[in-house]
Motif scaffolding. Structure first.
Motif, PDB file in Angstrom:
ATOM      1  N   LEU A   4       0.839  -1.190   0.000  1.00 59.16           N
ATOM      2  CA  LEU A   4       0.000   0.000   0.000  1.00 59.16           C
ATOM      3  C   LEU A   4       0.876   1.242   0.000  1.00 59.16           C
ATOM      4  O   LEU A   4       1.945   1.260   0.609  1.00 59.16           O
ATOM      5  CB  LEU A   4      -0.903   0.004   1.243  1.00 59.16           C
ATOM      6  N   ARG A   5       0.393   2.275  -0.687  1.00 58.15           N
ATOM      7  CA  ARG A   5       1.044   3.578  -0.649  1.00 58.15           C
ATOM      8  C   ARG A   5       0.166   4.518   0.179  1.00 58.15           C
ATOM      9  O   ARG A   5      -1.035   4.622  -0.058  1.00 58.15           O
ATOM     10  CB  ARG A   5       1.222   4.138  -2.061  1.00 58.15           C
ATOM     11  N   LEU A   6       0.764   5.212   1.150  1.00 58.30           N
ATOM     12  CA  LEU A   6       0.056   6.175   1.991  1.00 58.30           C
ATOM     13  C   LEU A   6       0.642   7.559   1.733  1.00 58.30           C
ATOM     14  O   LEU A   6       1.854   7.742   1.826  1.00 58.30           O
ATOM     15  CB  LEU A   6       0.219   5.801   3.473  1.00 58.30           C
ATOM     16  N   ARG A   7      -0.229   8.524   1.406  1.00 57.08           N
ATOM     17  CA  ARG A   7       0.250   9.871   1.089  1.00 57.08           C
ATOM     18  C   ARG A   7      -0.518  10.905   1.899  1.00 57.08           C
ATOM     19  O   ARG A   7      -1.735  10.816   2.042  1.00 57.08           O
ATOM     20  CB  ARG A   7       0.077  10.161  -0.397  1.00 57.08           C
ATOM     21  N   ALA A   8       0.232  11.883   2.433  1.00 52.83           N
ATOM     22  CA  ALA A   8      -0.382  12.996   3.167  1.00 52.83           C
ATOM     23  C   ALA A   8       0.319  14.284   2.777  1.00 52.83           C
ATOM     24  O   ALA A   8       1.552  14.323   2.694  1.00 52.83           O
ATOM     25  CB  ALA A   8      -0.279  12.776   4.671  1.00 52.83           C
ATOM     26  N   PHE A   9      -0.469  15.330   2.520  1.00 56.30           N
ATOM     27  CA  PHE A   9       0.077  16.639   2.171  1.00 56.30           C
ATOM     28  C   PHE A   9       0.167  17.513   3.410  1.00 56.30           C
ATOM     29  O   PHE A   9      -0.753  17.543   4.231  1.00 56.30           O
ATOM     30  CB  PHE A   9      -0.807  17.331   1.125  1.00 56.30           C
ATOM     31  N   ALA A  10       1.268  18.244   3.529  1.00 58.41           N
ATOM     32  CA  ALA A  10       1.402  19.233   4.608  1.00 58.41           C
ATOM     33  C   ALA A  10       0.444  20.382   4.320  1.00 58.41           C
ATOM     34  O   ALA A  10       0.364  20.850   3.185  1.00 58.41           O
ATOM     35  CB  ALA A  10       2.842  19.726   4.689  1.00 58.41           C
ATOM     36  N   PRO A  11      -0.284  20.867   5.331  1.00 62.56           N
ATOM     37  CA  PRO A  11      -1.298  21.898   5.079  1.00 62.56           C
ATOM     38  C   PRO A  11      -0.732  23.258   4.678  1.00 62.56           C
ATOM     39  O   PRO A  11      -1.381  24.008   3.963  1.00 62.56           O
ATOM     40  CB  PRO A  11      -2.058  21.990   6.407  1.00 62.56           C
ATOM     41  N   LEU A  12       0.492  23.597   5.124  1.00 62.28           N
ATOM     42  CA  LEU A  12       1.079  24.903   4.808  1.00 62.28           C
ATOM     43  C   LEU A  12       2.328  24.735   3.955  1.00 62.28           C
ATOM     44  O   LEU A  12       3.283  24.072   4.379  1.00 62.28           O
ATOM     45  CB  LEU A  12       1.433  25.667   6.094  1.00 62.28           C
ATOM     46  N   ASP A  13       2.341  25.339   2.765  1.00 64.63           N
ATOM     47  CA  ASP A  13       3.518  25.264   1.901  1.00 64.63           C
ATOM     48  C   ASP A  13       4.692  26.046   2.485  1.00 64.63           C
ATOM     49  O   ASP A  13       5.858  25.673   2.293  1.00 64.63           O
ATOM     50  CB  ASP A  13       3.197  25.807   0.504  1.00 64.63           C
ATOM     51  N   GLU A  14       4.409  27.142   3.208  1.00 59.19           N
ATOM     52  CA  GLU A  14       5.467  27.991   3.743  1.00 59.19           C
ATOM     53  C   GLU A  14       6.231  27.286   4.875  1.00 59.19           C
ATOM     54  O   GLU A  14       7.424  27.520   5.067  1.00 59.19           O
ATOM     55  CB  GLU A  14       4.893  29.306   4.279  1.00 59.19           C
ATOM     56  N   PHE A  15       5.547  26.449   5.632  1.00 57.11           N
ATOM     57  CA  PHE A  15       6.164  25.721   6.743  1.00 57.11           C
ATOM     58  C   PHE A  15       5.501  24.355   6.833  1.00 57.11           C
ATOM     59  O   PHE A  15       4.591  24.128   7.630  1.00 57.11           O
ATOM     60  CB  PHE A  15       6.002  26.500   8.055  1.00 57.11           C
ATOM     61  N   PRO A  16       5.949  23.409   5.989  1.00 52.75           N
ATOM     62  CA  PRO A  16       5.278  22.098   5.929  1.00 52.75           C
ATOM     63  C   PRO A  16       5.546  21.242   7.166  1.00 52.75           C
ATOM     64  O   PRO A  16       6.695  20.982   7.504  1.00 52.75           O
ATOM     65  CB  PRO A  16       5.877  21.465   4.665  1.00 52.75           C
ATOM     66  N   VAL A  17       4.471  20.812   7.818  1.00 53.45           N
ATOM     67  CA  VAL A  17       4.592  19.977   9.026  1.00 53.45           C
ATOM     68  C   VAL A  17       3.618  18.814   8.926  1.00 53.45           C
ATOM     69  O   VAL A  17       2.450  18.991   8.576  1.00 53.45           O
ATOM     70  CB  VAL A  17       4.275  20.787  10.299  1.00 53.45           C
ATOM     71  N   LEU A  18       4.100  17.622   9.268  1.00 54.31           N
ATOM     72  CA  LEU A  18       3.267  16.423   9.371  1.00 54.31           C
ATOM     73  C   LEU A  18       3.643  15.685  10.646  1.00 54.31           C
ATOM     74  O   LEU A  18       4.724  15.900  11.201  1.00 54.31           O
ATOM     75  CB  LEU A  18       3.479  15.510   8.160  1.00 54.31           C
ATOM     76  N   SER A  19       2.773  14.808  11.109  1.00 57.32           N
ATOM     77  CA  SER A  19       3.087  13.991  12.282  1.00 57.32           C
ATOM     78  C   SER A  19       4.175  12.979  11.934  1.00 57.32           C
ATOM     79  O   SER A  19       4.218  12.456  10.819  1.00 57.32           O
ATOM     80  CB  SER A  19       1.843  13.249  12.766  1.00 57.32           C
ATOM     81  N   SER A  20       5.028  12.691  12.901  1.00 50.12           N
ATOM     82  CA  SER A  20       6.053  11.668  12.717  1.00 50.12           C
ATOM     83  C   SER A  20       5.430  10.282  12.854  1.00 50.12           C
ATOM     84  O   SER A  20       4.561  10.060  13.705  1.00 50.12           O
ATOM     85  CB  SER A  20       7.166  11.836  13.744  1.00 50.12           C
ATOM     86  N   LEU A  21       5.900   9.357  12.031  1.00 53.36           N
ATOM     87  CA  LEU A  21       5.426   7.971  12.100  1.00 53.36           C
ATOM     88  C   LEU A  21       6.401   7.070  12.859  1.00 53.36           C
ATOM     89  O   LEU A  21       6.215   5.859  12.918  1.00 53.36           O
ATOM     90  CB  LEU A  21       5.207   7.416  10.686  1.00 53.36           C
ATOM     91  N   VAL A  22       7.434   7.664  13.465  1.00 55.84           N
ATOM     92  CA  VAL A  22       8.430   6.873  14.194  1.00 55.84           C
ATOM     93  C   VAL A  22       7.808   6.059  15.330  1.00 55.84           C
ATOM     94  O   VAL A  22       8.187   4.903  15.531  1.00 55.84           O
ATOM     95  CB  VAL A  22       9.575   7.776  14.714  1.00 55.84           C
ATOM     96  N   PRO A  23       6.831   6.607  16.097  1.00 53.75           N
ATOM     97  CA  PRO A  23       6.227   5.765  17.145  1.00 53.75           C
ATOM     98  C   PRO A  23       5.486   4.542  16.597  1.00 53.75           C
ATOM     99  O   PRO A  23       5.268   3.576  17.322  1.00 53.75           O
ATOM    100  CB  PRO A  23       5.246   6.726  17.841  1.00 53.75           C
ATOM    101  N   ILE A  24       5.116   4.578  15.316  1.00 52.17           N
ATOM    102  CA  ILE A  24       4.396   3.444  14.709  1.00 52.17           C
ATOM    103  C   ILE A  24       5.372   2.478  14.055  1.00 52.17           C
ATOM    104  O   ILE A  24       5.310   1.268  14.269  1.00 52.17           O
ATOM    105  CB  ILE A  24       3.364   3.964  13.687  1.00 52.17           C
ATOM    106  N   TRP A  25       6.259   3.012  13.228  1.00 49.88           N
ATOM    107  CA  TRP A  25       7.297   2.215  12.572  1.00 49.88           C
ATOM    108  C   TRP A  25       8.636   2.883  12.844  1.00 49.88           C
ATOM    109  O   TRP A  25       8.894   4.001  12.384  1.00 49.88           O
ATOM    110  CB  TRP A  25       7.075   2.143  11.060  1.00 49.88           C
ATOM    111  N   ARG A  26       9.510   2.204  13.578  1.00 52.26           N
ATOM    112  CA  ARG A  26      10.808   2.799  13.911  1.00 52.26           C
ATOM    113  C   ARG A  26      11.666   3.075  12.680  1.00 52.26           C
ATOM    114  O   ARG A  26      12.514   3.945  12.690  1.00 52.26           O
ATOM    115  CB  ARG A  26      11.563   1.896  14.892  1.00 52.26           C
ATOM    116  N   SER A  27      11.419   2.328  11.608  1.00 53.33           N
ATOM    117  CA  SER A  27      12.201   2.536  10.386  1.00 53.33           C
ATOM    118  C   SER A  27      11.951   3.903   9.756  1.00 53.33           C
ATOM    119  O   SER A  27      12.704   4.339   8.894  1.00 53.33           O
ATOM    120  CB  SER A  27      11.904   1.438   9.363  1.00 53.33           C
TER     121      SER A  27
END
Length: 201
Positions: free
Chosen positions: A93-116
């Motif tokens: 599966l491919r999972l894609r998420a866009f950062a809401p602000l182009d000027e300062f792109p921020v997304l949640s980290s997935l490290v707590p779910i997959w350490r890789s």
């Protein structure tokens, strides 16, 4: 479309009910696109739900859609794209998420779910400037610590902003503005005088 892909899509629709997502299947590949606010929760459901069990994150990369975003009909400029594998169900599966602000792109980290995701997110931060909220050690991984900008952004100049050199007077490496002049390289074709004549190789 194969029965396996249809089963995967049906499972996704049932497990992610109530979430704001879109589901695409092209060229035998399934993509789930989610909003930034639901990115973490959807990723956790993809890993934990018994009908999905995407135990392994194979890759995560940043993408800069730049001016292509409007033509492609996507919702922003910067996105994080993850490729997941379910060993139990033998599907991808491919999972894609866009950062809401182009000027300062921020997304949640997935490290707590997959350490890789750790080094992959550091790479996306370094090369694209995407910030990952909750990452345990978000710092550059491929460029120098003093590097200016993010080199995989579409508006980053090919020659960069600064260059470094060793200064013998100061006995250290220094940074200075780029001195390389932009130029267009035209290939030079060299042929023998007899090229193309009958009777000659």
């Amino acid at each position: 479309m194969s029965a396996k892909l249809e089963a995967l899509q049906e499972s996704l629709r049932e497990v992610l009910v109530g979430k704001n997502f879109s589901l695409m299947c092209e060229l035998g590949e399934v993509t789930v696109e989610v909003e930034a606010g639901e990115y973490y929760e959807v990723a956790k459901a993809l890993r934990d739900h018994e009908r999905l069990r995407f135990e392994q994150l194979i890759d995560l990369c940043g993408v800069d859609y730049a001016s292509h975003a409007q033509r492609a009909g996507v919702s922003g400029r910067y996105a994080a794209v993850s490729h997941l594998l379910s060993i139990q169900h033998n599907w991808r599966l491919r999972l894609r998420a866009f950062a809401p602000l182009d000027e300062f792109p921020v997304l949640s980290s997935l490290v707590p779910i997959w350490r890789s995701a750790n080094w992959y997110e550091r790479e996306a931060f370094d090369l694209f400037g995407i910030m990952f909220d909750g990452h345990p050690d978000l710092r550059r991984i491929l460029t120098d610590y003093g590097f200016v900008g993010h080199p995989f952004r579409k508006d980053f100049p090919v020659s960069g902003y600064v260059e470094m050199r060793y200064d013998t007077e100061q006995a250290r490496v220094i940074y200075q503005p780029v001195t390389i002049e932009p130029r267009e390289v035209t290939p030079r074709i060299v042929r023998e005088e007899s090229y193309g004549q009958v009777g000659h190789g």
